[in-house]
Write an enzyme that holds these catalytic residues in place. Structure first.
Site, PDB file in Angstrom:
ATOM      1  N   CYS A 274     -12.416  30.139  31.870  1.00 30.09           N
ATOM      2  CA  CYS A 274     -13.378  29.246  32.523  1.00 30.09           C
ATOM      3  C   CYS A 274     -14.650  29.945  32.995  1.00 30.09           C
ATOM      4  O   CYS A 274     -15.732  29.638  32.511  1.00 30.09           O
ATOM      5  CB  CYS A 274     -12.715  28.572  33.717  1.00 30.09           C
ATOM      6  SG  CYS A 274     -11.345  27.519  33.236  1.00 30.09           S
TER       7      CYS A 274
HETATM    8  N1  LIG Z   1      -6.703  27.593  31.103  1.00 31.47           N
HETATM    9  C1  LIG Z   1      -7.251  27.151  32.201  1.00 31.47           C
HETATM   10  O1  LIG Z   1      -7.020  27.677  33.273  1.00 31.47           O
HETATM   11  C2  LIG Z   1      -8.183  25.949  32.184  1.00 31.47           C
HETATM   12  C3  LIG Z   1      -8.487  25.334  33.408  1.00 31.47           C
HETATM   13  C4  LIG Z   1      -9.312  24.218  33.409  1.00 31.47           C
HETATM   14  C5  LIG Z   1      -9.834  23.751  32.214  1.00 31.47           C
HETATM   15  N2  LIG Z   1      -9.539  24.374  31.020  1.00 31.47           N
HETATM   16  C6  LIG Z   1     -10.105  23.804  29.810  1.00 31.47           C
HETATM   17  O2  LIG Z   1      -9.093  23.103  29.108  1.00 31.47           O
HETATM   18  C7  LIG Z   1      -9.285  23.198  27.701  1.00 31.47           C
HETATM   19  C8  LIG Z   1      -8.047  23.747  27.027  1.00 31.47           C
HETATM   20  O3  LIG Z   1      -7.834  25.065  27.499  1.00 31.47           O
HETATM   21  P1  LIG Z   1      -6.449  25.790  27.405  1.00 31.47           P
HETATM   22  O4  LIG Z   1      -6.529  26.928  28.379  1.00 31.47           O
HETATM   23  O5  LIG Z   1      -5.313  24.846  27.520  1.00 31.47           O
HETATM   24  O6  LIG Z   1      -6.497  26.352  25.909  1.00 31.47           O
HETATM   25  P2  LIG Z   1      -5.266  26.970  25.072  1.00 31.47           P
HETATM   26  O7  LIG Z   1      -5.872  27.794  24.001  1.00 31.47           O
HETATM   27  O8  LIG Z   1      -4.247  27.557  25.985  1.00 31.47           O
HETATM   28  O9  LIG Z   1      -4.574  25.681  24.428  1.00 31.47           O
HETATM   29  C9  LIG Z   1      -5.194  24.831  23.549  1.00 31.47           C
HETATM   30  C10 LIG Z   1      -4.205  24.463  22.448  1.00 31.47           C
HETATM   31  O10 LIG Z   1      -4.833  23.490  21.619  1.00 31.47           O
HETATM   32  C11 LIG Z   1      -4.413  23.724  20.289  1.00 31.47           C
HETATM   33  N3  LIG Z   1      -5.338  23.054  19.393  1.00 31.47           N
HETATM   34  C12 LIG Z   1      -6.558  23.450  18.984  1.00 31.47           C
HETATM   35  N4  LIG Z   1      -7.119  22.520  18.180  1.00 31.47           N
HETATM   36  C13 LIG Z   1      -6.234  21.510  18.088  1.00 31.47           C
HETATM   37  C14 LIG Z   1      -6.230  20.262  17.407  1.00 31.47           C
HETATM   38  N5  LIG Z   1      -7.274  19.873  16.668  1.00 31.47           N
HETATM   39  N6  LIG Z   1      -5.149  19.488  17.517  1.00 31.47           N
HETATM   40  C15 LIG Z   1      -4.087  19.874  18.266  1.00 31.47           C
HETATM   41  N7  LIG Z   1      -4.034  21.037  18.929  1.00 31.47           N
HETATM   42  C16 LIG Z   1      -5.090  21.843  18.852  1.00 31.47           C
HETATM   43  C17 LIG Z   1      -4.366  25.222  20.180  1.00 31.47           C
HETATM   44  O11 LIG Z   1      -3.526  25.643  19.117  1.00 31.47           O
HETATM   45  C18 LIG Z   1      -3.827  25.622  21.554  1.00 31.47           C
HETATM   46  O12 LIG Z   1      -2.414  25.758  21.547  1.00 31.47           O
HETATM   47  C19 LIG Z   1     -10.529  24.062  27.535  1.00 31.47           C
HETATM   48  O13 LIG Z   1     -11.656  23.233  27.419  1.00 31.47           O
HETATM   49  C20 LIG Z   1     -10.601  24.827  28.829  1.00 31.47           C
HETATM   50  O14 LIG Z   1     -11.914  25.225  29.134  1.00 31.47           O
HETATM   51  C21 LIG Z   1      -8.705  25.456  30.991  1.00 31.47           C
END
Ligand SMILES: NC(=O)c1ccc[n+]([C@@H]2O[C@H](COP(=O)([O-])OP(=O)(O)OC[C@H]3O[C@@H](n4cnc5c(N)ncnc54)[C@H](O)[C@@H]3O)[C@@H](O)[C@H]2O)c1
Length: 433
Positions: A274
Protein backbone atom coordinates in the site's frame (compact mmCIF):
# COMPACT_ATOMS: atom_id res chain seq x y z
CA UNK A 1 -36.04 -0.80 -5.78
CA UNK A 2 -33.93 -3.62 -4.45
CA UNK A 3 -33.27 -6.23 -7.17
CA UNK A 4 -34.78 -9.71 -6.63
CA UNK A 5 -31.60 -11.37 -5.40
CA UNK A 6 -31.08 -8.71 -2.72
CA UNK A 7 -34.73 -8.62 -1.71
CA UNK A 8 -34.50 -12.36 -1.16
CA UNK A 9 -31.35 -11.94 0.90
CA UNK A 10 -32.99 -9.25 3.03
CA UNK A 11 -35.88 -11.57 3.81
CA UNK A 12 -33.97 -14.82 4.25
CA UNK A 13 -30.68 -13.45 5.64
CA UNK A 14 -27.06 -14.14 4.71
CA UNK A 15 -27.56 -17.85 3.98
CA UNK A 16 -29.57 -16.89 0.90
CA UNK A 17 -26.64 -14.93 -0.58
CA UNK A 18 -24.01 -16.39 -2.86
CA UNK A 19 -20.96 -14.19 -3.34
CA UNK A 20 -17.97 -14.72 -5.60
CA UNK A 21 -14.78 -13.06 -4.37
CA UNK A 22 -12.33 -12.53 -7.22
CA UNK A 23 -8.70 -12.77 -6.07
CA UNK A 24 -7.94 -14.90 -3.01
CA UNK A 25 -4.90 -13.03 -1.68
CA UNK A 26 -4.17 -10.89 1.37
CA UNK A 27 -7.48 -9.05 0.93
CA UNK A 28 -9.79 -11.56 -0.76
CA UNK A 29 -9.18 -14.53 1.54
CA UNK A 30 -9.79 -12.75 4.88
CA UNK A 31 -12.88 -11.17 3.29
CA UNK A 32 -14.07 -14.61 2.22
CA UNK A 33 -13.49 -15.87 5.75
CA UNK A 34 -15.48 -13.03 7.34
CA UNK A 35 -18.38 -13.56 4.94
CA UNK A 36 -18.39 -17.35 5.36
CA UNK A 37 -18.43 -16.87 9.14
CA UNK A 38 -21.53 -14.70 8.73
CA UNK A 39 -23.24 -17.55 6.87
CA UNK A 40 -22.87 -16.26 3.30
CA UNK A 41 -22.08 -18.85 0.63
CA UNK A 42 -18.68 -17.88 -0.79
CA UNK A 43 -16.86 -19.03 -3.91
CA UNK A 44 -13.28 -17.81 -4.31
CA UNK A 45 -12.37 -17.12 -7.94
CA UNK A 46 -8.60 -17.11 -8.44
CA UNK A 47 -6.37 -17.32 -11.52
CA UNK A 48 -3.61 -19.27 -9.76
CA UNK A 49 -4.45 -22.97 -9.84
CA UNK A 50 -1.88 -23.75 -7.10
CA UNK A 51 -3.66 -21.38 -4.69
CA UNK A 52 -7.06 -22.85 -5.59
CA UNK A 53 -5.79 -26.36 -4.98
CA UNK A 54 -4.28 -25.41 -1.64
CA UNK A 55 -7.41 -23.60 -0.44
CA UNK A 56 -9.72 -26.46 -1.39
CA UNK A 57 -7.41 -28.81 0.53
CA UNK A 58 -7.84 -26.60 3.63
CA UNK A 59 -4.47 -24.83 3.40
CA UNK A 60 -3.75 -21.09 3.64
CA UNK A 61 -1.10 -19.00 1.86
CA UNK A 62 -1.93 -15.77 3.74
CA UNK A 63 -0.49 -14.87 7.18
CA UNK A 64 -3.77 -13.63 8.63
CA UNK A 65 -5.72 -16.80 7.89
CA UNK A 66 -4.57 -20.08 9.48
CA UNK A 67 -4.82 -23.49 7.79
CA UNK A 68 -7.37 -24.52 10.39
CA UNK A 69 -9.48 -21.48 9.48
CA UNK A 70 -9.43 -22.35 5.77
CA UNK A 71 -10.36 -25.92 6.66
CA UNK A 72 -13.30 -24.56 8.70
CA UNK A 73 -14.33 -22.39 5.73
CA UNK A 74 -14.25 -25.42 3.42
CA UNK A 75 -16.30 -27.40 5.95
CA UNK A 76 -18.83 -24.53 5.93
CA UNK A 77 -19.21 -24.77 2.15
CA UNK A 78 -16.47 -22.45 0.84
CA UNK A 79 -14.85 -23.50 -2.43
CA UNK A 80 -12.19 -21.95 -4.64
CA UNK A 81 -12.03 -22.25 -8.40
CA UNK A 82 -10.34 -20.92 -11.52
CA UNK A 83 -13.62 -21.23 -13.47
CA UNK A 84 -15.29 -17.83 -13.93
CA UNK A 85 -18.61 -19.41 -14.95
CA UNK A 86 -19.40 -19.73 -11.19
CA UNK A 87 -20.26 -16.02 -11.39
CA UNK A 88 -23.59 -17.09 -12.90
CA UNK A 89 -24.59 -18.22 -9.36
CA UNK A 90 -23.54 -14.97 -7.68
CA UNK A 91 -25.76 -12.32 -6.12
CA UNK A 92 -22.62 -10.35 -5.32
CA UNK A 93 -19.18 -10.31 -6.96
CA UNK A 94 -16.34 -8.59 -5.09
CA UNK A 95 -13.12 -7.84 -6.96
CA UNK A 96 -9.93 -7.97 -4.83
CA UNK A 97 -7.12 -8.23 -7.39
CA UNK A 98 -3.70 -6.56 -7.29
CA UNK A 99 -3.12 -2.97 -8.40
CA UNK A 100 0.67 -2.65 -8.71
CA UNK A 101 2.78 -0.04 -10.46
CA UNK A 102 4.19 -0.60 -13.93
CA UNK A 103 7.91 -0.40 -14.68
CA UNK A 104 7.40 3.36 -15.17
CA UNK A 105 5.80 3.57 -11.67
CA UNK A 106 2.39 4.23 -13.20
CA UNK A 107 -0.88 2.46 -12.24
CA UNK A 108 -1.20 -1.03 -13.70
CA UNK A 109 -4.90 -1.86 -13.89
CA UNK A 110 -4.48 -5.00 -15.97
CA UNK A 111 -5.72 -7.27 -13.15
CA UNK A 112 -8.85 -5.13 -12.62
CA UNK A 113 -9.53 -5.16 -16.36
CA UNK A 114 -8.89 -8.89 -16.60
CA UNK A 115 -11.04 -9.73 -13.58
CA UNK A 116 -13.93 -7.56 -14.79
CA UNK A 117 -13.76 -9.02 -18.29
CA UNK A 118 -13.78 -12.55 -16.86
CA UNK A 119 -16.91 -12.01 -14.73
CA UNK A 120 -18.89 -9.80 -17.13
CA UNK A 121 -20.24 -12.51 -19.47
CA UNK A 122 -21.56 -14.57 -16.54
CA UNK A 123 -23.33 -11.96 -14.39
CA UNK A 124 -26.98 -12.73 -13.69
CA UNK A 125 -29.65 -9.99 -13.71
CA UNK A 126 -29.64 -8.01 -10.48
CA UNK A 127 -26.10 -9.01 -9.50
CA UNK A 128 -24.04 -6.51 -7.56
CA UNK A 129 -20.38 -5.93 -8.53
CA UNK A 130 -18.11 -4.31 -5.92
CA UNK A 131 -14.54 -3.25 -6.61
CA UNK A 132 -12.28 -3.35 -3.52
CA UNK A 133 -8.84 -3.01 -5.11
CA UNK A 134 -7.07 0.24 -4.27
CA UNK A 135 -7.05 2.43 -7.35
CA UNK A 136 -7.25 5.99 -8.66
CA UNK A 137 -10.51 7.95 -8.61
CA UNK A 138 -12.68 7.22 -11.61
CA UNK A 139 -11.68 3.56 -12.03
CA UNK A 140 -15.09 2.13 -11.10
CA UNK A 141 -16.95 4.41 -13.50
CA UNK A 142 -14.41 4.66 -16.29
CA UNK A 143 -12.73 1.25 -16.33
CA UNK A 144 -15.04 -1.30 -14.69
CA UNK A 145 -18.38 0.08 -15.90
CA UNK A 146 -17.53 0.14 -19.64
CA UNK A 147 -16.30 -3.47 -19.49
CA UNK A 148 -19.59 -4.56 -17.87
CA UNK A 149 -21.56 -2.57 -20.41
CA UNK A 150 -19.64 -3.97 -23.37
CA UNK A 151 -20.85 -7.41 -22.20
CA UNK A 152 -24.42 -6.16 -22.66
CA UNK A 153 -25.36 -5.10 -19.10
CA UNK A 154 -26.93 -1.73 -18.37
CA UNK A 155 -25.33 -0.69 -15.09
CA UNK A 156 -27.99 0.53 -12.64
CA UNK A 157 -30.68 -1.49 -14.40
CA UNK A 158 -29.34 -5.01 -15.07
CA UNK A 159 -26.44 -5.01 -12.66
CA UNK A 160 -25.41 -2.80 -9.74
CA UNK A 161 -21.92 -1.40 -9.23
CA UNK A 162 -20.03 0.10 -6.28
CA UNK A 163 -16.59 0.75 -4.88
CA UNK A 164 -15.64 -0.22 -1.32
CA UNK A 165 -11.98 0.10 -0.33
CA UNK A 166 -10.35 -2.64 1.67
CA UNK A 167 -8.79 -1.48 4.93
CA UNK A 168 -7.20 -4.73 5.94
CA UNK A 169 -4.07 -4.38 8.05
CA UNK A 170 -2.10 -7.63 7.86
CA UNK A 171 -1.03 -8.82 11.31
CA UNK A 172 -3.41 -6.47 13.16
CA UNK A 173 -5.31 -8.52 15.71
CA UNK A 174 -7.19 -5.57 17.24
CA UNK A 175 -8.97 -4.22 14.16
CA UNK A 176 -10.61 -6.99 12.17
CA UNK A 177 -12.85 -6.85 9.10
CA UNK A 178 -15.85 -6.75 11.44
CA UNK A 179 -14.60 -3.95 13.68
CA UNK A 180 -13.12 -1.69 10.98
CA UNK A 181 -15.75 0.63 9.47
CA UNK A 182 -16.27 -0.02 5.75
CA UNK A 183 -16.70 2.79 3.21
CA UNK A 184 -19.15 2.22 0.36
CA UNK A 185 -19.87 4.38 -2.68
CA UNK A 186 -22.18 3.16 -5.43
CA UNK A 187 -22.74 4.43 -8.97
CA UNK A 188 -26.35 5.12 -7.89
CA UNK A 189 -28.55 4.83 -4.79
CA UNK A 190 -29.61 1.25 -5.48
CA UNK A 191 -26.02 0.15 -5.86
CA UNK A 192 -25.02 1.89 -2.62
CA UNK A 193 -27.99 0.41 -0.73
CA UNK A 194 -27.31 -3.14 -1.96
CA UNK A 195 -23.61 -2.83 -1.06
CA UNK A 196 -24.36 -1.49 2.42
CA UNK A 197 -26.73 -4.39 2.94
CA UNK A 198 -24.16 -6.95 1.82
CA UNK A 199 -21.35 -5.73 4.06
CA UNK A 200 -23.67 -5.16 7.02
CA UNK A 201 -23.88 -8.94 7.38
CA UNK A 202 -20.29 -9.06 8.64
CA UNK A 203 -19.06 -5.48 9.25
CA UNK A 204 -20.26 -3.60 12.35
CA UNK A 205 -20.35 -0.15 10.73
CA UNK A 206 -20.78 0.60 7.04
CA UNK A 207 -20.28 4.23 6.02
CA UNK A 208 -21.60 5.64 2.77
CA UNK A 209 -19.60 8.05 0.64
CA UNK A 210 -21.27 10.36 -1.87
CA UNK A 211 -20.21 8.18 -4.79
CA UNK A 212 -17.54 5.89 -6.19
CA UNK A 213 -14.97 8.67 -6.68
CA UNK A 214 -15.24 9.81 -3.07
CA UNK A 215 -14.86 6.23 -1.82
CA UNK A 216 -11.86 5.66 -4.12
CA UNK A 217 -10.22 8.90 -3.03
CA UNK A 218 -10.87 8.29 0.69
CA UNK A 219 -8.70 5.17 0.52
CA UNK A 220 -5.93 7.09 -1.23
CA UNK A 221 -6.15 9.90 1.33
CA UNK A 222 -5.69 7.39 4.16
CA UNK A 223 -2.58 5.87 2.64
CA UNK A 224 -1.16 9.16 1.40
CA UNK A 225 -1.54 10.55 4.94
CA UNK A 226 0.58 7.68 6.26
CA UNK A 227 3.11 8.00 3.46
CA UNK A 228 3.61 11.73 4.07
CA UNK A 229 3.79 11.47 7.85
CA UNK A 230 6.31 8.64 7.65
CA UNK A 231 8.37 10.82 5.30
CA UNK A 232 8.14 13.68 7.80
CA UNK A 233 9.61 11.62 10.65
CA UNK A 234 12.18 10.02 8.33
CA UNK A 235 13.46 13.45 7.38
CA UNK A 236 13.36 14.53 11.04
CA UNK A 237 15.35 11.42 12.01
CA UNK A 238 18.11 12.50 9.66
CA UNK A 239 18.21 16.08 10.90
CA UNK A 240 17.94 15.06 14.54
CA UNK A 241 20.89 12.69 14.18
CA UNK A 242 23.05 15.45 12.73
CA UNK A 243 21.92 17.83 15.49
CA UNK A 244 22.60 15.32 18.27
CA UNK A 245 18.90 15.01 19.18
CA UNK A 246 17.31 11.62 19.94
CA UNK A 247 14.35 11.52 17.51
CA UNK A 248 12.79 8.53 19.29
CA UNK A 249 12.72 10.46 22.55
CA UNK A 250 11.22 13.43 20.69
CA UNK A 251 8.39 11.27 19.32
CA UNK A 252 7.77 9.59 22.68
CA UNK A 253 7.44 13.02 24.29
CA UNK A 254 5.25 14.47 21.53
CA UNK A 255 2.84 11.55 21.55
CA UNK A 256 1.83 12.28 25.12
CA UNK A 257 -0.32 15.06 23.63
CA UNK A 258 -3.82 13.62 23.80
CA UNK A 259 -5.19 15.58 20.82
CA UNK A 260 -4.00 16.93 17.48
CA UNK A 261 -0.99 14.65 17.14
CA UNK A 262 -0.56 11.11 15.86
CA UNK A 263 2.84 9.48 16.23
CA UNK A 264 4.60 7.99 13.22
CA UNK A 265 8.03 6.40 13.46
CA UNK A 266 11.07 6.51 11.20
CA UNK A 267 12.47 3.38 9.61
CA UNK A 268 14.63 2.02 6.81
CA UNK A 269 12.01 2.87 4.16
CA UNK A 270 8.40 2.04 3.42
CA UNK A 271 7.23 -1.38 2.29
CA UNK A 272 4.18 -3.47 1.59
CA UNK A 273 1.50 -3.35 -1.03
CA UNK A 274 0.00 0.00 0.00
CA UNK A 275 2.20 2.81 1.28
CA UNK A 276 4.93 2.77 -1.40
CA UNK A 277 2.37 2.29 -4.19
CA UNK A 278 -1.05 3.83 -3.56
CA UNK A 279 -0.05 7.52 -3.29
CA UNK A 280 1.39 7.17 -6.80
CA UNK A 281 -2.10 6.30 -8.03
CA UNK A 282 -3.32 9.62 -6.71
CA UNK A 283 -0.40 11.69 -8.00
CA UNK A 284 -0.69 9.96 -11.39
CA UNK A 285 -4.32 10.97 -11.66
CA UNK A 286 -3.69 14.55 -10.52
CA UNK A 287 -0.94 14.89 -13.11
CA UNK A 288 -2.97 13.17 -15.86
CA UNK A 289 -6.10 15.21 -15.30
CA UNK A 290 -4.74 18.55 -14.18
CA UNK A 291 -1.20 18.52 -15.55
CA UNK A 292 0.09 19.39 -12.08
CA UNK A 293 2.33 17.53 -9.66
CA UNK A 294 0.94 16.40 -6.30
CA UNK A 295 3.90 17.94 -4.54
CA UNK A 296 3.40 16.40 -1.11
CA UNK A 297 3.30 12.89 -2.55
CA UNK A 298 6.31 13.43 -4.76
CA UNK A 299 8.38 14.86 -1.91
CA UNK A 300 7.35 12.05 0.45
CA UNK A 301 8.25 9.51 -2.21
CA UNK A 302 11.68 11.08 -2.65
CA UNK A 303 12.38 11.09 1.10
CA UNK A 304 11.09 7.59 1.80
CA UNK A 305 12.88 6.09 -1.20
CA UNK A 306 16.11 7.65 0.03
CA UNK A 307 16.01 5.88 3.42
CA UNK A 308 17.73 2.59 2.43
CA UNK A 309 20.73 4.56 1.12
CA UNK A 310 20.75 6.65 4.30
CA UNK A 311 20.69 3.47 6.44
CA UNK A 312 23.65 2.08 4.51
CA UNK A 313 25.51 5.36 4.93
CA UNK A 314 24.91 5.21 8.71
CA UNK A 315 26.20 1.60 8.76
CA UNK A 316 29.29 2.71 6.87
CA UNK A 317 29.89 5.51 9.38
CA UNK A 318 29.17 3.24 12.36
CA UNK A 319 31.70 0.70 11.14
CA UNK A 320 34.27 3.39 10.39
CA UNK A 321 33.91 4.70 13.95
CA UNK A 322 34.85 1.18 15.10
CA UNK A 323 37.82 0.98 12.76
CA UNK A 324 36.07 -1.25 10.23
CA UNK A 325 35.56 -0.73 6.55
CA UNK A 326 32.15 -1.48 5.00
CA UNK A 327 33.82 -2.80 1.86
CA UNK A 328 35.25 -5.77 3.79
CA UNK A 329 32.60 -6.12 6.50
CA UNK A 330 30.13 -8.90 7.23
CA UNK A 331 26.69 -7.38 7.76
CA UNK A 332 23.84 -9.38 9.29
CA UNK A 333 20.34 -8.10 8.50
CA UNK A 334 17.74 -8.89 11.17
CA UNK A 335 14.14 -9.01 9.91
CA UNK A 336 13.55 -8.59 6.18
CA UNK A 337 9.76 -8.42 5.98
CA UNK A 338 7.98 -5.07 5.56
CA UNK A 339 6.08 -5.32 8.85
CA UNK A 340 6.80 -7.02 12.17
CA UNK A 341 5.46 -10.49 12.92
CA UNK A 342 4.35 -11.39 9.40
CA UNK A 343 6.10 -13.11 6.48
CA UNK A 344 5.05 -10.63 3.77
CA UNK A 345 8.14 -9.29 1.99
CA UNK A 346 6.45 -7.23 -0.73
CA UNK A 347 8.29 -3.98 -1.48
CA UNK A 348 10.35 -4.46 1.69
CA UNK A 349 13.13 -1.85 1.95
CA UNK A 350 15.39 -4.69 3.18
CA UNK A 351 15.97 -5.64 -0.46
CA UNK A 352 17.39 -2.26 -1.33
CA UNK A 353 19.47 -2.12 1.85
CA UNK A 354 20.93 -5.55 1.01
CA UNK A 355 21.60 -4.53 -2.59
CA UNK A 356 23.42 -1.35 -1.58
CA UNK A 357 25.49 -3.20 1.03
CA UNK A 358 26.52 -5.83 -1.50
CA UNK A 359 27.32 -3.17 -4.07
CA UNK A 360 29.61 -1.57 -1.48
CA UNK A 361 31.46 -4.88 -1.11
CA UNK A 362 29.99 -6.11 2.18
CA UNK A 363 29.20 -9.77 2.80
CA UNK A 364 25.47 -9.83 3.60
CA UNK A 365 23.65 -12.49 5.60
CA UNK A 366 20.16 -12.41 7.10
CA UNK A 367 18.00 -13.76 9.87
CA UNK A 368 14.23 -13.65 9.99
CA UNK A 369 12.03 -15.98 12.04
CA UNK A 370 9.32 -15.58 9.38
CA UNK A 371 11.42 -16.07 6.24
CA UNK A 372 13.33 -19.25 5.37
CA UNK A 373 14.75 -18.26 1.98
CA UNK A 374 15.47 -14.78 0.69
CA UNK A 375 16.78 -13.67 -2.70
CA UNK A 376 18.41 -10.58 -4.10
CA UNK A 377 18.33 -10.30 -7.89
CA UNK A 378 17.63 -14.03 -8.10
CA UNK A 379 20.64 -14.92 -5.91
CA UNK A 380 19.97 -16.47 -2.49
CA UNK A 381 21.24 -14.54 0.55
CA UNK A 382 22.67 -16.78 3.26
CA UNK A 383 20.30 -17.28 6.19
CA UNK A 384 22.17 -17.67 9.48
CA UNK A 385 21.05 -20.57 11.65
CA UNK A 386 22.34 -19.62 15.10
CA UNK A 387 21.23 -16.04 15.72
CA UNK A 388 23.33 -15.42 18.83
CA UNK A 389 26.51 -16.78 17.25
CA UNK A 390 25.92 -14.82 14.03
CA UNK A 391 25.33 -11.54 15.90
CA UNK A 392 28.56 -12.11 17.86
CA UNK A 393 30.54 -12.78 14.67
CA UNK A 394 29.15 -10.07 12.35
CA UNK A 395 30.97 -6.75 12.02
CA UNK A 396 27.55 -5.07 11.93
CA UNK A 397 24.08 -6.36 12.78
CA UNK A 398 21.24 -4.24 11.47
CA UNK A 399 17.76 -4.50 12.92
CA UNK A 400 15.49 -3.79 9.94
CA UNK A 401 12.31 -5.31 11.36
CA UNK A 402 11.46 -5.59 15.05
CA UNK A 403 9.82 -9.00 15.10
CA UNK A 404 8.61 -9.91 18.56
CA UNK A 405 11.04 -12.84 18.64
CA UNK A 406 14.00 -10.44 18.86
CA UNK A 407 15.35 -9.47 22.27
CA UNK A 408 17.11 -6.48 20.78
CA UNK A 409 18.83 -5.34 23.97
CA UNK A 410 20.31 -8.81 24.50
CA UNK A 411 21.41 -8.97 20.85
CA UNK A 412 22.96 -5.50 21.06
CA UNK A 413 24.91 -6.58 24.15
CA UNK A 414 26.47 -9.46 22.17
CA UNK A 415 27.07 -7.55 18.95
CA UNK A 416 30.23 -5.74 17.93
CA UNK A 417 27.90 -3.12 16.49
CA UNK A 418 24.10 -3.21 16.30
CA UNK A 419 22.32 -0.54 14.27
CA UNK A 420 18.66 -0.33 15.26
CA UNK A 421 16.56 1.22 12.48
CA UNK A 422 13.33 0.71 14.49
CA UNK A 423 14.29 2.53 17.68
CA UNK A 424 13.29 -0.37 19.95
CA UNK A 425 16.57 -0.85 21.84
CA UNK A 426 16.68 0.70 25.29
CA UNK A 427 20.10 0.10 26.83
CA UNK A 428 22.45 2.26 24.79
CA UNK A 429 24.38 -0.80 23.52
CA UNK A 430 22.79 -0.28 20.10
CA UNK A 431 22.99 2.76 17.84
CA UNK A 432 19.50 3.94 16.90
CA UNK A 433 18.53 5.48 13.56
N1 LIG B 1 -2.52 -6.42 1.31
C1 LIG B 1 -3.01 -5.40 1.96
O1 LIG B 1 -2.66 -5.17 3.10
C2 LIG B 1 -4.03 -4.47 1.32
C3 LIG B 1 -4.73 -3.59 2.16
C4 LIG B 1 -5.69 -2.76 1.60
C5 LIG B 1 -5.92 -2.79 0.24
N2 LIG B 1 -5.21 -3.65 -0.58
C6 LIG B 1 -5.52 -3.64 -1.99
O2 LIG B 1 -6.28 -4.79 -2.31
C7 LIG B 1 -5.98 -5.26 -3.62
C8 LIG B 1 -5.56 -6.71 -3.58
O3 LIG B 1 -4.37 -6.81 -2.83
P1 LIG B 1 -3.87 -8.15 -2.19
O4 LIG B 1 -2.87 -7.74 -1.15
O5 LIG B 1 -4.99 -9.02 -1.77
O6 LIG B 1 -3.13 -8.83 -3.43
P2 LIG B 1 -2.62 -10.36 -3.52
O7 LIG B 1 -1.58 -10.37 -4.58
O8 LIG B 1 -2.32 -10.90 -2.17
O9 LIG B 1 -3.91 -11.14 -4.03
C9 LIG B 1 -4.53 -10.91 -5.23
C10 LIG B 1 -4.92 -12.25 -5.85
O10 LIG B 1 -5.66 -11.98 -7.03
C11 LIG B 1 -5.34 -12.97 -7.99
N3 LIG B 1 -5.73 -12.49 -9.30
C12 LIG B 1 -5.09 -11.63 -10.11
N4 LIG B 1 -5.81 -11.41 -11.23
C13 LIG B 1 -6.93 -12.15 -11.12
C14 LIG B 1 -8.07 -12.34 -11.95
N5 LIG B 1 -8.19 -11.71 -13.12
N6 LIG B 1 -9.02 -13.18 -11.53
C15 LIG B 1 -8.91 -13.83 -10.34
N7 LIG B 1 -7.86 -13.68 -9.52
C16 LIG B 1 -6.89 -12.85 -9.89
C17 LIG B 1 -3.87 -13.20 -7.79
O11 LIG B 1 -3.46 -14.46 -8.29
C18 LIG B 1 -3.73 -13.10 -6.27
O12 LIG B 1 -3.83 -14.37 -5.64
C19 LIG B 1 -4.92 -4.31 -4.14
O13 LIG B 1 -5.53 -3.28 -4.88
C20 LIG B 1 -4.32 -3.73 -2.89
O14 LIG B 1 -3.75 -2.46 -3.11
C21 LIG B 1 -4.28 -4.50 -0.05
Amino acid sequence: MIPPSHREAAVFGPAAITAVIVGQGYVGLPLAQAAVTAGIRIIGLETRADIVERLNAGGSHVDDVADTEVAAMVAAGYTATTDASVVAEADVVVICVPTPLSGLREPDLSAIRGATASIAPHLKPGALVVLESTTYPGTTEEVVRPILESAGHVVGRDVLLAYSPERIDPGNTVYTIASTPKIVGGVDERSTAATVEFYSHFVDRVVTARGTREAETAKLLENTYRHINIALVNEMARFCHELGIDVWDVIAAAETKPFGFQAFRPGPGVGGHCIPIDPNYLSYEVRRRLGEPFRFVELAEEINRGMPAYVVERIRRGLAARGRDLTAATVLLLGVTYKPDISDQRESPAIEVAGLLKAAGAVVTFHDPWVSTWHLDGQPIERVGDLNAAVTEADASVLLQAHREYDVDALAHRAAYLFDTRGVSTTGDAERL
